[in-house]
Design a protein around this motif. Sequence first.
Motif, PDB file in Angstrom:
ATOM      1  N   LEU A 168     -21.006   9.841 -20.651  1.00 27.57           N
ATOM      2  CA  LEU A 168     -21.418   9.835 -19.252  1.00 27.57           C
ATOM      3  C   LEU A 168     -20.251  10.223 -18.355  1.00 27.57           C
ATOM      4  N   PRO A 169     -20.512  11.054 -17.344  1.00 27.43           N
ATOM      5  CA  PRO A 169     -19.434  11.396 -16.412  1.00 27.43           C
ATOM      6  C   PRO A 169     -19.091  10.192 -15.537  1.00 27.43           C
ATOM      7  N   ALA A 170     -17.851  10.104 -15.132  1.00 28.97           N
ATOM      8  CA  ALA A 170     -17.409   8.990 -14.285  1.00 28.97           C
ATOM      9  C   ALA A 170     -17.990   9.141 -12.885  1.00 28.97           C
ATOM     10  N   GLN A 171     -18.339   8.024 -12.296  1.00 28.16           N
ATOM     11  CA  GLN A 171     -18.849   8.022 -10.926  1.00 28.16           C
ATOM     12  C   GLN A 171     -17.698   8.346  -9.972  1.00 28.16           C
ATOM     13  N   LEU A 172     -17.940   9.251  -9.022  1.00 23.37           N
ATOM     14  CA  LEU A 172     -16.955   9.549  -8.000  1.00 23.37           C
ATOM     15  C   LEU A 172     -16.968   8.438  -6.967  1.00 23.37           C
ATOM     16  N   LYS A 173     -15.798   8.082  -6.472  1.00 27.96           N
ATOM     17  CA  LYS A 173     -15.680   7.091  -5.404  1.00 27.96           C
ATOM     18  C   LYS A 173     -14.666   7.597  -4.398  1.00 27.96           C
ATOM     19  N   LEU A 174     -14.827   7.168  -3.172  1.00 25.07           N
ATOM     20  CA  LEU A 174     -13.863   7.504  -2.132  1.00 25.07           C
ATOM     21  C   LEU A 174     -12.679   6.543  -2.242  1.00 25.07           C
ATOM     22  N   PRO A 175     -11.441   7.023  -1.997  1.00 26.30           N
ATOM     23  CA  PRO A 175     -10.267   6.153  -2.137  1.00 26.30           C
ATOM     24  C   PRO A 175     -10.256   5.069  -1.057  1.00 26.30           C
ATOM     25  N   THR A 176      -9.914   3.844  -1.459  1.00 22.90           N
ATOM     26  CA  THR A 176      -9.887   2.739  -0.503  1.00 22.90           C
ATOM     27  C   THR A 176      -8.517   2.088  -0.461  1.00 22.90           C
ATOM     28  N   ASP A 177      -8.259   1.452   0.666  1.00 20.52           N
ATOM     29  CA  ASP A 177      -7.061   0.652   0.842  1.00 20.52           C
ATOM     30  C   ASP A 177      -7.355  -0.715   0.232  1.00 20.52           C
ATOM     31  N   ASP A 178      -6.553  -1.152  -0.724  1.00 19.32           N
ATOM     32  CA  ASP A 178      -6.850  -2.374  -1.478  1.00 19.32           C
ATOM     33  C   ASP A 178      -7.103  -3.611  -0.614  1.00 19.32           C
ATOM     34  N   PRO A 179      -6.213  -3.946   0.320  1.00 19.77           N
ATOM     35  CA  PRO A 179      -6.453  -5.192   1.057  1.00 19.77           C
ATOM     36  C   PRO A 179      -7.728  -5.169   1.905  1.00 19.77           C
ATOM     37  N   SER A 180      -7.983  -4.058   2.576  1.00 22.33           N
ATOM     38  CA  SER A 180      -9.114  -4.008   3.510  1.00 22.33           C
ATOM     39  C   SER A 180     -10.405  -3.495   2.882  1.00 22.33           C
ATOM     40  N   GLY A 181     -10.310  -2.688   1.838  1.00 21.83           N
ATOM     41  CA  GLY A 181     -11.495  -2.087   1.245  1.00 21.83           C
ATOM     42  C   GLY A 181     -12.023  -0.899   2.030  1.00 21.83           C
ATOM     43  N   LYS A 182     -11.320  -0.490   3.084  1.00 18.07           N
ATOM     44  CA  LYS A 182     -11.720   0.651   3.905  1.00 18.07           C
ATOM     45  C   LYS A 182     -11.268   1.954   3.250  1.00 18.07           C
ATOM     46  N   VAL A 183     -12.032   3.025   3.478  1.00 16.12           N
ATOM     47  CA  VAL A 183     -11.671   4.335   2.936  1.00 16.12           C
ATOM     48  C   VAL A 183     -10.462   4.876   3.694  1.00 16.12           C
ATOM     49  N   VAL A 184      -9.430   5.262   2.944  1.00 15.51           N
ATOM     50  CA  VAL A 184      -8.197   5.791   3.526  1.00 15.51           C
ATOM     51  C   VAL A 184      -7.684   6.917   2.637  1.00 15.51           C
ATOM     52  N   PHE A 185      -7.328   8.033   3.258  1.00 19.17           N
ATOM     53  CA  PHE A 185      -6.709   9.158   2.549  1.00 19.17           C
ATOM     54  C   PHE A 185      -5.294   9.305   3.088  1.00 19.17           C
ATOM     55  N   LYS A 186      -4.283   9.240   2.207  1.00 20.64           N
ATOM     56  CA  LYS A 186      -2.886   9.370   2.629  1.00 20.64           C
ATOM     57  C   LYS A 186      -2.219  10.509   1.876  1.00 20.64           C
ATOM     58  N   LYS A 187      -1.295  11.170   2.572  1.00 19.95           N
ATOM     59  CA  LYS A 187      -0.503  12.208   1.914  1.00 19.95           C
ATOM     60  C   LYS A 187       0.868  12.246   2.564  1.00 19.95           C
ATOM     61  N   THR A 188       1.912  12.268   1.745  1.00 20.79           N
ATOM     62  CA  THR A 188       3.287  12.381   2.233  1.00 20.79           C
ATOM     63  C   THR A 188       3.797  13.771   1.892  1.00 20.79           C
ATOM     64  N   SER A 189       4.414  14.417   2.884  1.00 22.05           N
ATOM     65  CA  SER A 189       4.921  15.783   2.700  1.00 22.05           C
ATOM     66  C   SER A 189       6.362  15.859   3.172  1.00 22.05           C
ATOM     67  N   ALA A 190       7.168  16.606   2.430  1.00 18.51           N
ATOM     68  CA  ALA A 190       8.563  16.822   2.806  1.00 18.51           C
ATOM     69  C   ALA A 190       8.675  18.130   3.582  1.00 18.51           C
ATOM     70  N   VAL A 191       9.351  18.063   4.719  1.00 21.12           N
ATOM     71  CA  VAL A 191       9.595  19.243   5.550  1.00 21.12           C
ATOM     72  C   VAL A 191      11.012  19.107   6.104  1.00 21.12           C
ATOM     73  N   ILE A 192      11.827  20.146   5.917  1.00 20.70           N
ATOM     74  CA  ILE A 192      13.218  20.086   6.376  1.00 20.70           C
ATOM     75  C   ILE A 192      13.254  20.505   7.844  1.00 20.70           C
ATOM     76  N   LEU A 193      12.887  19.552   8.710  1.00 17.89           N
ATOM     77  CA  LEU A 193      12.906  19.768  10.160  1.00 17.89           C
ATOM     78  C   LEU A 193      13.309  18.470  10.835  1.00 17.89           C
ATOM     79  N   PRO A 194      13.882  18.553  12.035  1.00 14.72           N
ATOM     80  CA  PRO A 194      14.144  17.327  12.782  1.00 14.72           C
ATOM     81  C   PRO A 194      12.823  16.645  13.163  1.00 14.72           C
ATOM     82  N   ARG A 195      12.867  15.340  13.295  1.00 20.85           N
ATOM     83  CA  ARG A 195      11.662  14.572  13.619  1.00 20.85           C
ATOM     84  C   ARG A 195      11.023  15.059  14.928  1.00 20.85           C
TER      85      ARG A 195
END
Length: 197
Positions: A17-44
Amino acid sequence: MKKLLFSFLFIVSLQELPAQLKLPTDDPSGKVVFKKTSAVILPRSEMYRRARNWLLYQYATSKFEDYFNISKKGKPVYLAEDSRMRSISGKYGFYIMYPIKDLSGLNMKQTFVMYTLTVNFKDSAFESKVSDLKCFTTNTSRNRMRPPQFDLEAYNSVQLNRLDHVQQYIIPQVTNSVRKIHEDLYRNIRYGNLTSE
């Protein structure tokens, strides 16, 4: 022997059986959250300026207010800025479409997903977070009242998550839309004026 054979076949069939797709959640709250960290060589400060320009452009070119009528043209509904240029956030939206079966045949249903995009800046890197995702179905009246709404987490519930249209259309479209948001923001912060200032 038959019980052993049936048990073996049952276990093998579960592995197929194929795995069920789920939206990513934040563990403590259970809310859907998408995070991404990116490196860019620029001043803030430069990353902040480019992200702000991109956020303003996204709002100006979106159909957000055409459907909700909750602000004046060209003014963001929500744009929170940090005076120290450490973070900025805004509310935006995208659409998902999926087929529904009814008496007349196969029709498409459209749902508007509103989200909050928060960008946190560090030296030579930034984190983008898409959260507070809310779904709005089509308008319920001709008076252009706000349509019914529900949290995106509903699609992770046992009752909805197993439905074919959720697995085949909704979760993949939401995931793809958020991926495009992260990629577009990254390109505009890294390369500068790809939209307009």
